[in-house]
Design a protein around this motif. Structure first.
Motif, mmCIF file in Angstrom:
data_model
loop_
_atom_site.group_PDB
_atom_site.id
_atom_site.type_symbol
_atom_site.label_atom_id
_atom_site.label_comp_id
_atom_site.label_asym_id
_atom_site.label_seq_id
_atom_site.Cartn_x
_atom_site.Cartn_y
_atom_site.Cartn_z
ATOM 1 N N PHE A 23 -11.977 -17.192 -6.746
ATOM 2 C CA PHE A 23 -11.716 -16.164 -7.751
ATOM 3 C C PHE A 23 -10.376 -15.436 -7.571
ATOM 4 O O PHE A 23 -10.034 -14.590 -8.403
ATOM 5 N N ALA A 24 -9.632 -15.712 -6.517
ATOM 6 C CA ALA A 24 -8.360 -15.031 -6.275
ATOM 7 C C ALA A 24 -7.290 -16.056 -5.921
ATOM 8 O O ALA A 24 -7.620 -17.181 -5.509
ATOM 9 N N PRO A 25 -6.018 -15.716 -6.081
ATOM 10 C CA PRO A 25 -4.947 -16.652 -5.700
ATOM 11 C C PRO A 25 -4.995 -16.946 -4.204
ATOM 12 O O PRO A 25 -4.811 -16.041 -3.384
ATOM 13 N N PRO A 26 -5.244 -18.186 -3.794
ATOM 14 C CA PRO A 26 -5.357 -18.501 -2.364
ATOM 15 C C PRO A 26 -4.113 -18.166 -1.555
ATOM 16 O O PRO A 26 -4.216 -17.918 -0.349
ATOM 17 N N VAL A 27 -2.947 -18.136 -2.208
ATOM 18 C CA VAL A 27 -1.721 -17.861 -1.463
ATOM 19 C C VAL A 27 -1.740 -16.472 -0.841
ATOM 20 O O VAL A 27 -1.099 -16.241 0.193
ATOM 21 N N LEU A 28 -2.471 -15.535 -1.415
ATOM 22 C CA LEU A 28 -2.533 -14.186 -0.867
ATOM 23 C C LEU A 28 -3.331 -14.139 0.435
ATOM 24 O O LEU A 28 -3.288 -13.132 1.142
ATOM 25 N N SER A 97 -6.265 0.710 6.972
ATOM 26 C CA SER A 97 -5.060 1.405 6.509
ATOM 27 C C SER A 97 -3.823 0.523 6.619
ATOM 28 O O SER A 97 -2.885 0.687 5.842
ATOM 29 N N ARG A 98 -3.806 -0.421 7.585
ATOM 30 C CA ARG A 98 -2.654 -1.308 7.705
ATOM 31 C C ARG A 98 -2.534 -2.223 6.500
ATOM 32 O O ARG A 98 -1.461 -2.364 5.907
ATOM 33 N N ALA A 99 -3.641 -2.850 6.102
ATOM 34 C CA ALA A 99 -3.616 -3.715 4.927
ATOM 35 C C ALA A 99 -3.319 -2.913 3.670
ATOM 36 O O ALA A 99 -2.578 -3.370 2.786
ATOM 37 N N LEU A 100 -3.878 -1.710 3.570
ATOM 38 C CA LEU A 100 -3.638 -0.867 2.399
ATOM 39 C C LEU A 100 -2.175 -0.458 2.320
ATOM 40 O O LEU A 100 -1.568 -0.478 1.233
ATOM 41 N N ALA A 101 -1.579 -0.097 3.460
ATOM 42 C CA ALA A 101 -0.172 0.295 3.468
ATOM 43 C C ALA A 101 0.725 -0.887 3.107
ATOM 44 O O ALA A 101 1.680 -0.737 2.330
ATOM 45 N N ALA A 102 0.417 -2.073 3.647
ATOM 46 C CA ALA A 102 1.227 -3.252 3.337
ATOM 47 C C ALA A 102 1.149 -3.599 1.856
ATOM 48 O O ALA A 102 2.173 -3.916 1.222
ATOM 49 N N THR A 103 -0.047 -3.517 1.278
ATOM 50 C CA THR A 103 -0.203 -3.833 -0.142
ATOM 51 C C THR A 103 0.491 -2.801 -1.020
ATOM 52 O O THR A 103 1.130 -3.153 -2.025
ATOM 53 N N ALA A 104 0.385 -1.527 -0.653
ATOM 54 C CA ALA A 104 1.042 -0.477 -1.433
ATOM 55 C C ALA A 104 2.561 -0.614 -1.367
ATOM 56 O O ALA A 104 3.258 -0.484 -2.386
ATOM 57 N N LEU A 105 3.101 -0.879 -0.182
ATOM 58 C CA LEU A 105 4.553 -1.052 -0.044
ATOM 59 C C LEU A 105 5.027 -2.272 -0.831
ATOM 60 O O LEU A 105 6.087 -2.236 -1.466
ATOM 61 N N ALA A 106 4.239 -3.353 -0.794
ATOM 62 C CA ALA A 106 4.605 -4.533 -1.575
ATOM 63 C C ALA A 106 4.569 -4.229 -3.069
ATOM 64 O O ALA A 106 5.424 -4.713 -3.830
ATOM 65 N N GLY A 107 3.595 -3.418 -3.501
ATOM 66 C CA GLY A 107 3.530 -3.032 -4.909
ATOM 67 C C GLY A 107 4.728 -2.210 -5.337
ATOM 68 O O GLY A 107 5.275 -2.413 -6.429
ATOM 69 N N LEU A 175 -4.444 -7.690 -9.176
ATOM 70 C CA LEU A 175 -3.492 -8.285 -8.234
ATOM 71 C C LEU A 175 -3.457 -7.493 -6.936
ATOM 72 O O LEU A 175 -3.399 -8.063 -5.836
ATOM 73 N N PHE A 176 -3.516 -6.172 -7.042
ATOM 74 C CA PHE A 176 -3.520 -5.309 -5.862
ATOM 75 C C PHE A 176 -4.766 -5.564 -5.013
ATOM 76 O O PHE A 176 -4.680 -5.723 -3.787
ATOM 77 N N LEU A 177 -5.929 -5.611 -5.646
ATOM 78 C CA LEU A 177 -7.169 -5.831 -4.919
ATOM 79 C C LEU A 177 -7.213 -7.220 -4.293
ATOM 80 O O LEU A 177 -7.711 -7.390 -3.165
ATOM 81 N N ALA A 178 -6.700 -8.225 -5.011
ATOM 82 C CA ALA A 178 -6.663 -9.574 -4.453
ATOM 83 C C ALA A 178 -5.767 -9.634 -3.224
ATOM 84 O O ALA A 178 -6.106 -10.279 -2.223
ATOM 85 N N SER A 239 -5.779 4.192 -15.353
ATOM 86 C CA SER A 239 -6.943 3.305 -15.440
ATOM 87 C C SER A 239 -6.923 2.249 -14.344
ATOM 88 O O SER A 239 -7.968 1.921 -13.761
ATOM 89 N N ASN A 240 -5.755 1.714 -14.038
ATOM 90 C CA ASN A 240 -5.655 0.734 -12.953
ATOM 91 C C ASN A 240 -5.935 1.378 -11.599
ATOM 92 O O ASN A 240 -6.573 0.782 -10.728
ATOM 93 N N LEU A 241 -5.470 2.604 -11.420
ATOM 94 C CA LEU A 241 -5.737 3.323 -10.165
ATOM 95 C C LEU A 241 -7.227 3.586 -10.003
ATOM 96 O O LEU A 241 -7.785 3.430 -8.903
ATOM 97 N N LEU A 242 -7.898 3.955 -11.082
ATOM 98 C CA LEU A 242 -9.333 4.205 -11.014
ATOM 99 C C LEU A 242 -10.096 2.922 -10.691
ATOM 100 O O LEU A 242 -11.091 2.955 -9.949
#
Length: 308
Positions: A23-28, A97-107, A175-178, A239-242
């Motif tokens: 259900f998600a892009p395997p590359v992630l 928090s490490r994964a969350l920070a990495a995803t947020a910085l990438a976003g 995309l963020f959640l994936a 809406s995306n943040l929620l």
């Protein structure tokens, strides 16, 4: 960097991995995992095979052609992999928090990249919807579902169109959640594959939690959605943040339920799981509220405290 023991393989972990790949892009997942394996310098045949499989798949996927949506997805994947590996080299951590920070910085980096190239999110949304609509329509034509004038076929087309519009509207959050889930799974499977992994091993799912201060994300999302005379982009961001916050707190609620159900017979858990499939919206809502309540009540600490 500290050296830790391997994380055991379980059927539940394998099921989660298969579900993510479906259900998600395997590359992630494959990209960060290949990077972690490179950082460790593989020493066994299994480690080399996993590195070659994930590395080759990632390179082939990144070199595929595609439209605007595919280009943005590839750019986001590269930024996510690079950010996560940079943070890991700086200080390995198994905390969420490490994964969350990495995803947020990438976003943030992806947003700046799009701004620099004058790419609007509206254009990306339309590209996503067009690609999904084209793919689904071709699939239905091959299956012979459409092509006639029957009412059922038209109803299915209308439903598919609504689904495509919903995915397009929430594409940034999805995309963020994936990406976030991919990083967590990559770290978990890295500790299963490598004989001598670096950094702390991931904690059990029943102990999953994050900073209680993230509750303010609900306030920010609701504020953006309810602003008067708002620009068009604020409602989309809100809406995306929620959606992201609802998913995070639903997972936290599921972790609380997992911790509290350890003494419940497996047959009862299996029955409840089957029932939950038919009441999924209500179950997800309940888990979200449970995760939100855990911010103040800390149910797992109460469960761990012996009764006197």
């Amino acid at each position: 960097m500290a050296v830790t023991a391997q994380t055991p393989w379980t059927w539940g972990a394998i099921a989660v991995l298969i579900g993510y790949l479906l259900f998600a892009p395997p590359v992630l997942l494959f990209g960060p995992l290949a990077g972690l394996l490179l950082l460790t310098r593989p020493a066994s045949r299994r480690e080399w095979l996993c590195l070659m499989a994930t590395g080759i798949w990632t390179v082939l996927w990144l070199n595929q052609g595609g439209g605007l949506a595919a280009q943005v997805a590839r750019a986001g994947a590269v930024l996510l992999i690079g950010t996560f590996l940079a943070l890991t080299v700086w200080r390995p951590s198994a905390r969420f928090s490490r994964a969350l920070a990495a995803t947020a910085l990438a976003g943030v980096a992806l947003t700046l990249w799009m701004w620099r190239l004058d790419i609007a999110w509206g254009a990306v949304r339309r590209a996503v919807e067009n690609e999904l609509w084209t793919y689904n329509r071709q699939l239905m034509l091959q299956l012979g579902v459409i092509g006639g004038t029957d009412f059922a076929g038209q109803g299915l087309l209308d439903q598919m169109s609504a689904t495509v519009r919903t995915i397009g509207a929430f594409y940034p959050a999805l995309l963020f959640l994936a990406g976030l889930a991919g990083l967590r799974l990559a770290w978990s499977w890295y500790h299963r594959i490598v004989a001598r992994p670096v950094g702390p091993a991931p904690t059990a799912f029943a102990g999953f939690k994050f900073s209680d201060q993230l509750v303010w994300g609900w306030v920010a999302g609701l504020g953006l959605c309810l602003l008067d005379q708002q620009p068009a982009w604020t409602a989309a961001v809100g809406s995306n943040l929620l959606l992201v916050w609802a998913a995070l707190y639903a997972v936290r609620g599921l972790a609380v339920f997992s911790a509290g159900s350890r003494r419940v017979p497996r047959s009862v858990i299996a029955t409840l799981s089957v029932v939950a499939m038919f009441l999924l919206p209500f179950v997800v809502g309940g888990l979200t509220l449970l995760g939100l309540a855990d911010t103040w009540l800390d149910f797992r600490r109460r469960l761990a405290t012996p009764i006197t």
